[in-house]
Structure formats: C-alpha cells, structure tokens
Motif scaffolding. Structure first.
Motif, PDB file in Angstrom:
ATOM      1  N   ILE A 167     -21.629 138.247 -12.028  1.00 47.41           N
ATOM      2  CA  ILE A 167     -22.279 137.697 -13.214  1.00 47.41           C
ATOM      3  C   ILE A 167     -23.618 137.064 -12.862  1.00 47.41           C
ATOM      4  O   ILE A 167     -24.605 137.225 -13.571  1.00 47.41           O
ATOM      5  N   GLY A 168     -23.674 136.331 -11.758  1.00 47.25           N
ATOM      6  CA  GLY A 168     -24.925 135.680 -11.368  1.00 47.25           C
ATOM      7  C   GLY A 168     -26.036 136.675 -11.122  1.00 47.25           C
ATOM      8  O   GLY A 168     -27.186 136.453 -11.517  1.00 47.25           O
ATOM      9  N   GLN A 169     -25.717 137.753 -10.464  1.00 52.37           N
ATOM     10  CA  GLN A 169     -26.716 138.788 -10.223  1.00 52.37           C
ATOM     11  C   GLN A 169     -27.189 139.398 -11.545  1.00 52.37           C
ATOM     12  O   GLN A 169     -28.399 139.602 -11.741  1.00 52.37           O
ATOM     13  N   ALA A 170     -26.270 139.669 -12.446  1.00 52.01           N
ATOM     14  CA  ALA A 170     -26.635 140.236 -13.747  1.00 52.01           C
ATOM     15  C   ALA A 170     -27.533 139.281 -14.527  1.00 52.01           C
ATOM     16  O   ALA A 170     -28.467 139.711 -15.212  1.00 52.01           O
ATOM     17  N   ILE A 171     -27.263 137.981 -14.422  1.00 58.29           N
ATOM     18  CA  ILE A 171     -28.103 136.989 -15.100  1.00 58.29           C
ATOM     19  C   ILE A 171     -29.517 137.012 -14.513  1.00 58.29           C
ATOM     20  O   ILE A 171     -30.512 136.997 -15.243  1.00 58.29           O
ATOM     21  N   ALA A 226     -22.346 125.784 -22.417  1.00 56.45           N
ATOM     22  CA  ALA A 226     -21.437 126.490 -21.518  1.00 56.45           C
ATOM     23  C   ALA A 226     -21.198 127.898 -22.050  1.00 56.45           C
ATOM     24  O   ALA A 226     -21.281 128.138 -23.256  1.00 56.45           O
ATOM     25  N   VAL A 227     -20.902 128.795 -21.149  1.00 58.56           N
ATOM     26  CA  VAL A 227     -20.480 130.143 -21.502  1.00 58.56           C
ATOM     27  C   VAL A 227     -19.131 130.379 -20.828  1.00 58.56           C
ATOM     28  O   VAL A 227     -18.981 130.163 -19.620  1.00 58.56           O
ATOM     29  N   SER A 228     -18.152 130.816 -21.624  1.00 65.81           N
ATOM     30  CA  SER A 228     -16.812 131.057 -21.090  1.00 65.81           C
ATOM     31  C   SER A 228     -16.466 132.538 -21.176  1.00 65.81           C
ATOM     32  O   SER A 228     -16.063 133.034 -22.232  1.00 65.81           O
ATOM     33  N   PRO A 229     -16.619 133.254 -20.079  1.00 65.30           N
ATOM     34  CA  PRO A 229     -16.229 134.666 -20.062  1.00 65.30           C
ATOM     35  C   PRO A 229     -14.711 134.821 -20.083  1.00 65.30           C
ATOM     36  O   PRO A 229     -13.967 133.938 -19.626  1.00 65.30           O
ATOM     37  N   GLY A 230     -14.273 135.953 -20.603  1.00 65.65           N
ATOM     38  CA  GLY A 230     -12.888 136.367 -20.424  1.00 65.65           C
ATOM     39  C   GLY A 230     -12.781 137.105 -19.093  1.00 65.65           C
ATOM     40  O   GLY A 230     -13.453 136.763 -18.122  1.00 65.65           O
ATOM     41  N   PRO A 260      -8.224 142.226 -26.846  1.00 64.76           N
ATOM     42  CA  PRO A 260      -8.057 143.109 -27.992  1.00 64.76           C
ATOM     43  C   PRO A 260      -9.045 144.268 -28.005  1.00 64.76           C
ATOM     44  O   PRO A 260      -8.748 145.338 -28.538  1.00 64.76           O
ATOM     45  N   ILE A 261     -10.207 144.067 -27.409  1.00 67.89           N
ATOM     46  CA  ILE A 261     -11.202 145.128 -27.362  1.00 67.89           C
ATOM     47  C   ILE A 261     -10.779 146.263 -26.424  1.00 67.89           C
ATOM     48  O   ILE A 261     -11.344 147.349 -26.454  1.00 67.89           O
ATOM     49  N   GLY A 262      -9.767 146.000 -25.593  1.00 73.83           N
ATOM     50  CA  GLY A 262      -9.157 147.056 -24.794  1.00 73.83           C
ATOM     51  C   GLY A 262      -9.778 147.324 -23.442  1.00 73.83           C
ATOM     52  O   GLY A 262      -9.468 148.323 -22.798  1.00 73.83           O
ATOM     53  N   ARG A 263     -10.635 146.453 -22.976  1.00 71.82           N
ATOM     54  CA  ARG A 263     -11.257 146.640 -21.669  1.00 71.82           C
ATOM     55  C   ARG A 263     -11.733 145.295 -21.148  1.00 71.82           C
ATOM     56  O   ARG A 263     -11.813 144.317 -21.883  1.00 71.82           O
ATOM     57  N   MET A 264     -12.080 145.260 -19.876  1.00 73.95           N
ATOM     58  CA  MET A 264     -12.712 144.076 -19.306  1.00 73.95           C
ATOM     59  C   MET A 264     -14.186 144.052 -19.688  1.00 73.95           C
ATOM     60  O   MET A 264     -14.785 145.085 -20.019  1.00 73.95           O
ATOM     61  N   GLY A 265     -14.768 142.886 -19.636  1.00 74.82           N
ATOM     62  CA  GLY A 265     -16.190 142.766 -19.896  1.00 74.82           C
ATOM     63  C   GLY A 265     -17.001 143.174 -18.680  1.00 74.82           C
ATOM     64  O   GLY A 265     -16.469 143.374 -17.585  1.00 74.82           O
ATOM     65  N   THR A 266     -18.296 143.290 -18.886  1.00 74.83           N
ATOM     66  CA  THR A 266     -19.198 143.590 -17.772  1.00 74.83           C
ATOM     67  C   THR A 266     -20.068 142.366 -17.493  1.00 74.83           C
ATOM     68  O   THR A 266     -20.311 141.544 -18.394  1.00 74.83           O
ATOM     69  N   PRO A 267     -20.543 142.209 -16.270  1.00 75.91           N
ATOM     70  CA  PRO A 267     -21.453 141.106 -15.976  1.00 75.91           C
ATOM     71  C   PRO A 267     -22.680 141.103 -16.886  1.00 75.91           C
ATOM     72  O   PRO A 267     -23.179 140.041 -17.267  1.00 75.91           O
ATOM     73  N   GLU A 268     -23.152 142.287 -17.242  1.00 76.57           N
ATOM     74  CA  GLU A 268     -24.334 142.391 -18.102  1.00 76.57           C
ATOM     75  C   GLU A 268     -24.077 141.813 -19.485  1.00 76.57           C
ATOM     76  O   GLU A 268     -24.982 141.220 -20.094  1.00 76.57           O
ATOM     77  N   GLU A 269     -22.858 141.959 -19.985  1.00 76.99           N
ATOM     78  CA  GLU A 269     -22.536 141.392 -21.300  1.00 76.99           C
ATOM     79  C   GLU A 269     -22.541 139.870 -21.269  1.00 76.99           C
ATOM     80  O   GLU A 269     -22.958 139.221 -22.239  1.00 76.99           O
ATOM     81  N   ILE A 270     -22.107 139.294 -20.173  1.00 76.48           N
ATOM     82  CA  ILE A 270     -22.177 137.838 -20.030  1.00 76.48           C
ATOM     83  C   ILE A 270     -23.633 137.411 -19.896  1.00 76.48           C
ATOM     84  O   ILE A 270     -24.070 136.406 -20.478  1.00 76.48           O
ATOM     85  N   MET A 309     -19.850 128.864 -25.610  1.00 79.03           N
ATOM     86  CA  MET A 309     -19.810 130.214 -26.163  1.00 79.03           C
ATOM     87  C   MET A 309     -18.757 131.041 -25.437  1.00 79.03           C
ATOM     88  O   MET A 309     -18.840 131.241 -24.228  1.00 79.03           O
ATOM     89  N   ILE A 310     -17.767 131.510 -26.176  1.00 79.52           N
ATOM     90  CA  ILE A 310     -16.689 132.303 -25.604  1.00 79.52           C
ATOM     91  C   ILE A 310     -17.064 133.778 -25.726  1.00 79.52           C
ATOM     92  O   ILE A 310     -17.342 134.273 -26.806  1.00 79.52           O
ATOM     93  N   VAL A 311     -17.053 134.461 -24.591  1.00 74.34           N
ATOM     94  CA  VAL A 311     -17.404 135.890 -24.535  1.00 74.34           C
ATOM     95  C   VAL A 311     -16.242 136.598 -23.846  1.00 74.34           C
ATOM     96  O   VAL A 311     -16.227 136.762 -22.628  1.00 74.34           O
ATOM     97  N   ASP A 312     -15.246 136.992 -24.624  1.00 73.00           N
ATOM     98  CA  ASP A 312     -13.974 137.370 -24.014  1.00 73.00           C
ATOM     99  C   ASP A 312     -13.302 138.601 -24.616  1.00 73.00           C
ATOM    100  O   ASP A 312     -12.109 138.851 -24.370  1.00 73.00           O
ATOM    101  N   GLY A 313     -14.042 139.391 -25.403  1.00 76.85           N
ATOM    102  CA  GLY A 313     -13.433 140.589 -25.967  1.00 76.85           C
ATOM    103  C   GLY A 313     -12.285 140.311 -26.909  1.00 76.85           C
ATOM    104  O   GLY A 313     -11.447 141.178 -27.140  1.00 76.85           O
TER     105      GLY A 313
END
Length: 253
Positions: free
Chosen positions: A17-21, A181-185, A214-224, A244-248
C-alpha cells in the motif's frame, strides 16, 4: 494535478500500500519522501517514480525509533522547506489470538503500528502549525473497528491509530491541520501473501479471504492509494477526524 508541488512523507513506502501511495502521489505532482526500514525497497519505489517526480527521495527509517522519526521529519523540512502531507502507513502484523500472543510480539507490533504513528504526528505537527496547514493520513484497518479472528495485537494497534487520529484532528483543527484515517479491508499485500503461503491450503485460504468481501475479491494497493490521495488533497478540505473504510463491503455485512 491534485497534489501539485506538495511535499509528502510516506512511511512503509517500499512495498504494498505504501508503494502504491507514493506512486499515486507522484502521478498527482507531489514530491515524495519514500521512507522505509528497508532502504533497498525504498530505492526500488523511487525508481518507479523518478521520471514523474525527480525531486523525490528514498530514506531509511525505523518508525518505532523516536530519534529516527525526528531526523526524518527535520531532514524533509530542511530539504524542501515544508511538509504538506504525512502518511503514516508503516505497519506489521502477527497472526495469533491473545493467549498465544507473546509479550515480545505485542510490544513489537504496538511499537511500529501505534508508537510509529504517534511519533510521526508528534514531530510533524509543529511544522504544520508553523505553516498554518497540513494533512496527516494514518493507515488503520477494519481490524481497528471490529474483531478479526486470530489478530489480537493487530486489532489493538489499529484501534489505537483510529482513536489517535480523532484526537489529533480535534486538537489541531484550529491550526489548519487535518488528520484522517483510512481503514482498508483485506488487500493484496506482502503480509497477506505471507499468511497465504504459510497456510496448509493457500488456495482455499485465498478463496475464504475473498469471500469475506461482498464485492467478491480482495482490494488492491492502488485502490487504497486512490482514497488516500483524495483525503490528502484540497478536495477533502472539509474532512477531518474521520475514518474512511475501504473494504469491498466487508463491514456492511
């Protein structure tokens, strides 16, 4: 561009995630101090952004060490003259319930995940106060909002990050400083990869992780990174003290 000429520090920016940021910030015009405990990893991230953000720098730091964080912040100020954005992203995890969590693991995770965020805020706030503005984005986790199986100290550390973020936001709102804060799933990351590789049945474990969203997949670092970029930008000028919750959809169940 959303972050044109903004000076930013991103910890744990050598991977995931840090690299994507760091990459997203560079795409949006920011100068990025890529801070990581692994200097080689930080330099690899710099190689990804040097063409779009040549003034960016790689910097080695252990976020749990007070003097190292203090030097990182003061060095960035001396190099660029200001710090507009701090992203406290560096974090580690231990997979264990509370009775099986060693005191050493507790102290280690809390030192990086909670103490590291505290130290980043502590040393950047005076600079941002002097400037009359600044944004702090702390990477927490849905594990700080709900209990997660087999993640006792990780949940505790991320809960601390969320609470600290709210406190910083309240204490410094009148100084022009925003803290969010940002809270990834569950996100594809080196730590998740390690958990899966250590599982007797990695493919079944992956499917179980994917099914939690529920979205059926894991998130990507880019989405965070997209969420962090928005919060760090002037587009989010009325957003502070929130998580901000970003968890699909994980927490909507």
């Amino acid at each position: 561009m959303k972050l044109s000429d903004k000076v930013s520090v991103v910890t744990g920016a050598g991977s995931g995630i840090g690299q994507a940021i760091a990459v997203r910030f560079a795409q949006e015009g920011a100068h990025v101090v890529i801070a990581d405990a692994n200097l080689e990893a930080a330099e690899q991230t710099y190689a990804l952004i040097k063409d779009t953000s040549p003034q960016s720098k790689a910097y080695q730091v252990d976020v749990a060490q007070e003097k190292q964080i203090e030097r990182l912040i003061s060095w960035t100020k001396s190099q660029f003259g200001r710090i507009d954005i701090l992203v406290n992203n560096a974090g580690i995890g231990v997979a264990a319930p509370v009775a099986e969590t060693t005191v050493e693991d507790w102290d280690r995770v809390m030192a990086v995940n909670a103490r590291g965020v505290f130290l980043g805020c502590k040393f950047v706030v005076p600079i941002m106060e002097e400037q009359g503005k600044g944004v702090i984005v702390n990477i927490a986790s849905v594990a700080g909002e709900v209990g997660v199986y087999n993640r006792a100290v990780y949940c505790a550390s991320k809960g601390a990050v969320i609470a600290l973020t709210k406190s910083v936001a309240i204490d410094y709102a009148e100084k022009g400083i925003r803290a969010v804060a940002v809270s990834p799933g569950t996100v594809e990351s080196p730590w998740i990869g390690k958990i899966l590789s250590n599982n007797p049945d990695p493919e079944s474990a992956r499917k179980a992780m994917e099914a939690r969203q529920p979205i059926g997949r894991m998130g990507t670092p880019e989405e965070i990174a997209n969420a962090v970029c928005f919060l760090a930008s002037d587009e989010a000028s009325f957003v502070t003290g929130s998580n901000m919750i970003v968890d699909g959809g994980l927490m909507a169940r």
